[in-house]
Each structure stands twice: as C-alpha cells, then as structure tokens.
Design an enzyme around this catalytic site. Sequence first.
Site, PDB file in Angstrom:
ATOM      1  N   HIS A 112       0.925  -1.205   0.009  1.00 42.04           N
ATOM      2  CA  HIS A 112       0.124  -0.187   0.062  1.00 42.04           C
ATOM      3  C   HIS A 112       1.029   1.106   0.156  1.00 42.04           C
ATOM      4  CE1 HIS A 112      -2.927   2.938   1.644  1.00 42.04           C
ATOM      5  NE2 HIS A 112      -3.749   2.132   1.292  1.00 42.04           N
TER       6      HIS A 112
ATOM      7  N   ASP B 176       2.798  -4.312   8.056  1.00 35.14           N
ATOM      8  CA  ASP B 176       1.522  -3.484   7.922  1.00 35.14           C
ATOM      9  C   ASP B 176       0.488  -4.422   8.183  1.00 35.14           C
ATOM     10  OD1 ASP B 176      -0.835  -2.319   6.901  1.00 35.14           O
ATOM     11  OD2 ASP B 176       0.401  -1.528   5.036  1.00 35.14           O
TER      12      ASP B 176
ATOM     13  N   GLN C   4      -4.722  -5.221   7.036  1.00 30.11           N
ATOM     14  CA  GLN C   4      -5.882  -5.871   6.356  1.00 30.11           C
ATOM     15  C   GLN C   4      -5.955  -7.215   7.071  1.00 30.11           C
ATOM     16  OE1 GLN C   4      -8.105  -5.150   4.200  1.00 30.11           O
ATOM     17  NE2 GLN C   4      -7.142  -3.005   3.566  1.00 30.11           N
TER      18      GLN C   4
ATOM     19  N   LYS D 277     -10.882  -0.110  10.029  1.00 31.27           N
ATOM     20  CA  LYS D 277     -11.055  -1.285   9.598  1.00 31.27           C
ATOM     21  C   LYS D 277     -11.512  -2.638  10.355  1.00 31.27           C
ATOM     22  CE  LYS D 277      -7.323   0.078   5.945  1.00 31.27           C
ATOM     23  NZ  LYS D 277      -8.264   0.296   4.792  1.00 31.27           N
TER      24      LYS D 277
ATOM     25  N   CYS E  21      -4.653   2.366  -3.664  1.00 33.81           N
ATOM     26  CA  CYS E  21      -3.646   3.197  -3.123  1.00 33.81           C
ATOM     27  C   CYS E  21      -2.284   2.079  -3.298  1.00 33.81           C
ATOM     28  CB  CYS E  21      -3.582   3.383  -1.443  1.00 33.81           C
ATOM     29  SG  CYS E  21      -4.934   4.601  -1.404  1.00 33.81           S
TER      30      CYS E  21
END
Length: 409
Positions: free
Chosen positions: A121, A198, A201, A224, A364
Amino acid sequence: MNAREIRELFPILNQEVNGSPLVYLDSAATSQKPVQVIEALDKYYREYNSNVHRGVHTLGTRATDGYEGSREKVRKFINAKSIEEIIFTRGTTTAINTVAASYGRDHLKEGDEIVISYMEHHSNIIPWQQVAKQTGATLKYIDLQEDGTISLDTVREVVTENTKIVSIMQVSNVLGVMNPIKEIAEIAHQNGAIMVVDGAQSAPHMKIDVQDLNCDFFAFSGHKMCGPTGIGVLYGKKALLEKMEPVEFGGEMIDFVGLYESTWKELPWKFEGGTPIIAGAIGLGAAIDFLNEIGLDNIEKHEHALAAYAMDKMSEIDGMTIYGPKEAGKRAGLVTFNIDDVHPHDVATVLDAEGIAVRAGHHCAQPLMKWLKASATARASFYLYNTEEDIDKLVAGLVKTKEYFSDVF
C-alpha cells in the site's frame, strides 16, 4: 457464527441505496460499526468526556481509565508483552511514518537497504521513499510470483547483510495474498535487519500474535476492524522504542521542560504528543471486545468461505479476470477483478445503482497496478456481516453490468 444475526448489530446496513437493500462489499477500505461501538462513543461524550492524564477530578479519572483500559485490550489482542509497547496513533499510515521518521532516520545511512514488495500500500511505500532520500539508503523491491505471492527464496535473494529494514504487509488489500510474515522476519533477523509489518488488512480478520511473528513493529487501524476512524496502533518492541526519538513534540509527551532543553515521558506516552485520541481509543476497545466475543478464528473461517464462494461464482462470468492466487486457502476475504472492455469505475457505478458498494481504482497500490498491467481494478471485500446472498447479488449485478455494456457498444 451467524452472519445474518451479526448483520443486525450494524445499524447502517439496514437501509436501501438507490431503491435496493444495501450490500456493503467495501470493508477493506473501512468496516461498518456495530451498535456496541457506537454506544461506547456516545457514552463517553455523554457521561465522562474529559481530557486524560491531567486532572484529578472524577470525569478525568474515568476518561483516563477508559483510554488506558483500551491500551490493555490492544495489548492482549495482539499478545504484546507490555502496554509500554502499545502506542496509539491516527492509523496505520501514521504508525509506519513514525517508524520511518524516527527509527529509519536515526539508523540508516548511505549503502544501507530498505526492502519492501511490489504489493505494498502507498502508506508502506512513500515513508520509505522519503527516508531513503534523507539518509542515502537504497530502496529495494521483492518481486512477486505469477499468482502475486511472495517466494521465500526471492526474499533470501533480495535481503542482504546491507539490509537494515524489511517492511511488508501481512495481507494484500488488492490480491488478498497472506504473506509468510514469521518466515520473512526470520530472514530479516538473520541478516541483522528489523521487521516492520503493515497489519491493516490482517488485524481485523485473523488472530495476531506479535511475539510469535517476532516482528519488531506492527501497525494497524481501528476503522477497518469495526472501530472508529482516526485511531490506530503502533506496536514496537520495547528495546527499540526506548532508543527512538519522538516525532511529535508538545504537551502530554514531556517529563520536564526547561527554557532550552526538555526530557520525555516514559513509554508509551513519549510518542503520544498532545491531547490523544481518547474517544477513538475507547471505541477501539469496544470493537476489540466485540470481535473477541465472536472469535477471530470464526471470522477468518467465515471470510475464507465467502472468498472461495465468490471465486467460484465470479469465475463463471465470461470475460472476468480475477487477480491474485486462485487457491482459496491462499486468499483472504476479498476478490479483485476486471471485466473485459468495461472500466472498473463503470462497474462500480452500475453496481451502486443496484445498492451494491464495491471499490474501484488503484486501491492506493499504483506500483502493484503497474505490475498487474492494469490501470485500475474493482474489488469486493468481505467481513463478518456478509453472506453468500450478498455475493449472489454481486454476481447478478456483474452479469447485468456486462450485458449493459455489451448492448451499449
């Protein structure tokens, strides 16, 4: 878990959009919020709205207890060793920027390497681009296999003794790929590098154990995972955080301020300058309670089943290109796709007319779009409140979209 019953806990989903019941398939961008989170925010503002850490009055004590209580919930949620390792941020982007601006700035020099992948991302690309420019370090990319996955052999080739930082997303927001973070971290550490993850997700959809992953930093966002917008978390190993300098300065993060010199509070507060995101943290704590009650294992299993079902149904549509691994076990709960001769923005527009919300664009992830040889894609992403019926409506909408543009052209 019963997704239909869970759906009833999300007030926003009980509405019509353009004359049709809402089918929300954009949770990878932001999830909807259950009534428990909405009520937690409402209660804070109605009953004990106050600043934290500063006053000794009753409302201030309640607010501080709520704020710091949420920090402990986060610690347990990702199995960190100590609350000193849990820093509240505005989100994943701020968390990664903090690592790049503080640790990266102080530990990188010309000749050093930062390693990321083509699937990242933008929030896990641009901070490293900037710190590389500032320090003279080299930014290197791990290439992807044909199905979009990362090969550990490729990681071993790219990561060298000159590598100081490896930063990889645990789950791709485009390909649905679930990366072998624990193994990548081991390779990074063998070469003397730190591992940044990261988790935007992954944290909402599967159990996270930062000690088992042995990552050095882990970043994720509240919005999220059923929490409010504007709140996120940076986990960092205490030994690293203690040696890092803050990147924001002002109230709350100081110990002593003199005319020309100041000292900082202990962890984690030295990284939380100014009035913190109090309501957001309390809302995130409520979201964690909600997810824990349902069970992250149940959520992950449900989403994988939905992804497999969607792959089967969507693959039957002529002219459909689906990106990422085809095997259900290698894919998280999203499907990114294109329909021949139909721009993804047009796909999303027609679906919206049917009350179906999907994402269209580069997500993104422009370097990944270039790797895929696609200017843009459409994406349907699933969460604990989605059902097979939602996917059936999506497929029907896609068929209608294809027919519509076939007739037009």
